[in-house]
Design an enzyme around this catalytic site. Structure first.
Site, PDB file in Angstrom:
ATOM      1  N   ASP A   1      49.698  35.004  36.338  1.00 21.08           N
ATOM      2  CA  ASP A   1      49.340  36.206  37.087  1.00 21.08           C
ATOM      3  C   ASP A   1      49.197  35.822  38.560  1.00 21.08           C
ATOM      4  O   ASP A   1      50.094  35.187  39.104  1.00 21.08           O
ATOM      5  CB  ASP A   1      48.073  36.843  36.484  1.00 21.08           C
ATOM      6  CG  ASP A   1      47.898  38.278  36.953  1.00 21.08           C
ATOM      7  OD1 ASP A   1      48.893  38.917  37.321  1.00 21.08           O
ATOM      8  OD2 ASP A   1      46.756  38.769  36.987  1.00 21.08           O
TER       9      ASP A   1
ATOM     10  N   ARG B   1      53.989  39.266  47.354  1.00 20.69           N
ATOM     11  CA  ARG B   1      52.541  39.426  47.504  1.00 20.69           C
ATOM     12  C   ARG B   1      51.910  38.307  48.329  1.00 20.69           C
ATOM     13  O   ARG B   1      51.079  37.552  47.843  1.00 20.69           O
ATOM     14  CB  ARG B   1      51.841  39.517  46.142  1.00 20.69           C
ATOM     15  CG  ARG B   1      52.328  40.670  45.291  1.00 20.69           C
ATOM     16  CD  ARG B   1      51.495  40.811  44.027  1.00 20.69           C
ATOM     17  NE  ARG B   1      51.951  41.931  43.211  1.00 20.69           N
ATOM     18  CZ  ARG B   1      51.440  42.264  42.035  1.00 20.69           C
ATOM     19  NH1 ARG B   1      50.458  41.549  41.517  1.00 20.69           N
ATOM     20  NH2 ARG B   1      51.893  43.304  41.375  1.00 20.69           N
TER      21      ARG B   1
ATOM     22  N   ASP C   1      44.220  34.724  37.060  1.00 19.42           N
ATOM     23  CA  ASP C   1      44.556  34.233  38.394  1.00 19.42           C
ATOM     24  C   ASP C   1      43.903  32.861  38.561  1.00 19.42           C
ATOM     25  O   ASP C   1      42.843  32.612  37.990  1.00 19.42           O
ATOM     26  CB  ASP C   1      43.990  35.165  39.472  1.00 19.42           C
ATOM     27  CG  ASP C   1      44.311  36.622  39.189  1.00 19.42           C
ATOM     28  OD1 ASP C   1      45.452  36.905  38.799  1.00 19.42           O
ATOM     29  OD2 ASP C   1      43.404  37.470  39.364  1.00 19.42           O
TER      30      ASP C   1
ATOM     31  N   ASP D   1      43.639  36.620  43.671  1.00 22.45           N
ATOM     32  CA  ASP D   1      43.596  38.083  43.677  1.00 22.45           C
ATOM     33  C   ASP D   1      42.215  38.551  44.125  1.00 22.45           C
ATOM     34  O   ASP D   1      41.197  38.061  43.632  1.00 22.45           O
ATOM     35  CB  ASP D   1      43.918  38.660  42.291  1.00 22.45           C
ATOM     36  CG  ASP D   1      45.435  38.688  42.021  1.00 22.45           C
ATOM     37  OD1 ASP D   1      46.200  38.198  42.869  1.00 22.45           O
ATOM     38  OD2 ASP D   1      45.818  39.208  40.965  1.00 22.45           O
TER      39      ASP D   1
HETATM   40 CA    CA Z   1      45.238  39.297  38.728  1.00 20.08          CA
HETATM   41 CA    CA Z   2      49.491  41.199  36.035  1.00 21.48          CA
END
Ligand code: CA
Ligand code: CA
Length: 447
Positions: A267, A321, A228, A271
């Site tokens: 990704d 998301r 991330d 996060d």
């Molecule tokens: Ca992640």
């Molecule tokens: Ca992933």
């Protein structure tokens, strides 16, 4: 478009508001107050999160490296300098790291560019051999194992060692205004530490050279990536302010497909997982990205934590998301969601509330293209809640939950177990947010 002078006056107003808020923030006492009494003396690098500015203001608040001495105040413009300035992940001495210009994470200690081939070198990994080894037609649906998977993991670890920057407690990382500051291809990891501020950075092109094939992810399998742009794991009191997140310049639409699935090298953007708590994400721009923000890594991530405030962010050209919320008490206010497809990033939904997440979403502003449906802005597993009023969809007050529930069998719950009180700057009209946030969010605004 706002004129340049209009933008300047907006910036000035914002700066004054921040200074005033900083004085209020320091009002509880402490040595910082003496400095903050003269608001002009507090520069951007030393600013603490203002009082009541979201969950990160809870308890001890978030000051980052505000107390750094001169020996722990750094200006860096290369990867090696950044690594040195970050020091040891377990050294909690307050530090301020000013990033000047763009740091390319995929460079070695002498500044030489590193490629995916450089990381793979010596591990025995090749994509062709990996694809041959784990083709579902011959390998089946079990998880990859054996020499090529080991080689992939080894190559991935080599890249990770180079591009993951471990941020210690009591740190402020901030881009120097006017230098186009940011990190390209890197991953800031805030793990198991308290009190971190990330400001005024363009965090782009965080790419995994070695995605892993997971044949059991979904019905058809998925390629998964490891990094991330910012990853919080067991992190507390984190303020993520005025940054720009983007996949640019390499977009998912340019990715190849293997085994019938997109070879996903990206990704998350931010996060927030593994029991992270007390996080404020404010005035950022999230753009050109698929899986933008995960709150909670699984349905059993951590109870009583994952408390996150997202306000005055712009989400534009993101697929999903924004966030995917699990378990925690999550407040979303005054965000702008532009769900027009951008560079091939076609939005699926904005907010997913699952695993009993307690989401309050109020006074946000959605821009939908022609044919866009309010019923598709939410998502859920039937256990998550979403409440909140004042949300606008193309300028019209809209009950997002009612729209979603009318079209779906797994209903989103309409009560939550808390009332937000850390709501600095909450505007009770979302009407003008698209214009306002266009010039007051993202990297490059603070000056
Ligand atoms: Ca992640
Ligand atoms: Ca992933």
């Amino acid at each position: 478009m706002a004129s340049a002078s209009h933008r300047r006056s907006l910036r000035k107003r914002r700066a004054l508001a921040v200074s005033a808020a900083a004085v209020v923030a320091a009002g509880a006492g402490a040595g910082v107050l003496a400095m903050n009494a003269n608001a002009e003396a507090v520069d951007l690098y030393h600013q603490a999160l203002p009082a009541k500015d979201g969950w990160a203001a809870s308890g001890t608040g978030t000051t980052g490296g505000a107390k750094a001495d001169s020996a722990h105040t750094f200006t860096v413009s290369t990867r090696a300098q950044l690594v040195k300035a970050l020091g040891s992940a377990s050294d909690a001495t307050p530090r301020i790291i000013k990033i000047k210009g763009t740091i390319d994470a995929n460079t070695d200690d002498s500044g030489k560019k590193l490629t995916c081939a450089d990381y793979a070198s010596g591990t025995g990994y090749s994509l062709a051999a990996y694809l041959k080894a784990y083709d579902p037609a011959t390998w089946g649906k079990k998880a990859p194992s054996g020499p090529q998977e080991n080689a992939r993991a080894a190559a991935q670890a080599k890249q990770g060692k180079n591009i993951v920057f471990k941020v210690p407690a009591n740190t402020t990382l901030m881009g120097v205004p006017g230098t186009g500051a940011g990190i390209k291809g890197g991953s800031l990891q805030v793990k198991g530490v308290d009190n971190v501020i990330v400001r005024n950075l363009t965090l782009s092109a965080t790419e995994d050279c070695f995605p892993q094939w997971d044949p059991t992810d979904g019905s058809s399998g998925e390629w998964n990536s490891a990094y991330d742009s910012v990853t919080l794991r067991g992190a507390t009191h984190v303020w993520i302010d005025h940054n720009t997140f983007s996949d640019a310049p390499f977009f998912d639409s340019a990715e190849k497909s293997y085994f019938g699935r997109k070879y996903q090298i990206h990704d998350g953007a931010v996060d927030i997982t593994n029991g992270s708590d007390l996080v404020t994400v404010e005035r950022n721009q999230f753009t050109n990205h698929d899986k933008t923000m995960l709150i909670g890594s699984s349905d059993t991530d951590s109870t009583g934590k994952l408390r996150v405030t997202l306000h005055h962010n712009v989400w534009k050209g993101i697929v999903q998301r924004a966030p995917l919320a699990r378990i925690g008490q999550i407040h979303l206010y005054n965000n702008v969601y532009d769900t027009t497809t951008l560079n091939g990033y076609a939005p699926k939904y904005s907010i997913d509330s699952r695993a009993k997440a307690q989401v309050v979403a109020e006074h946000n502003h959605w821009i939908l293209p022609a044919g866009g449906k309010a019923a598709k802005l939410l998502s859920g597993d039937g256990t998550g809640s979403v409440v909140g009023s004042g949300n606008l969809v193309n300028g019209t007050q809209t009950d997002l939950v009612a729209a979603y529930n009318a079209a779906n069998s797994k209903k989103i719950k309409t009560t939550v177990n808390w009332t937000p009180s850390l709501t600095a700057g909450l505007q009770t009209s979302a009407k003008n947010l698209p214009t306002e946030l266009a010039s007051t969010t993202g990297a490059g605004v603070l000056s």
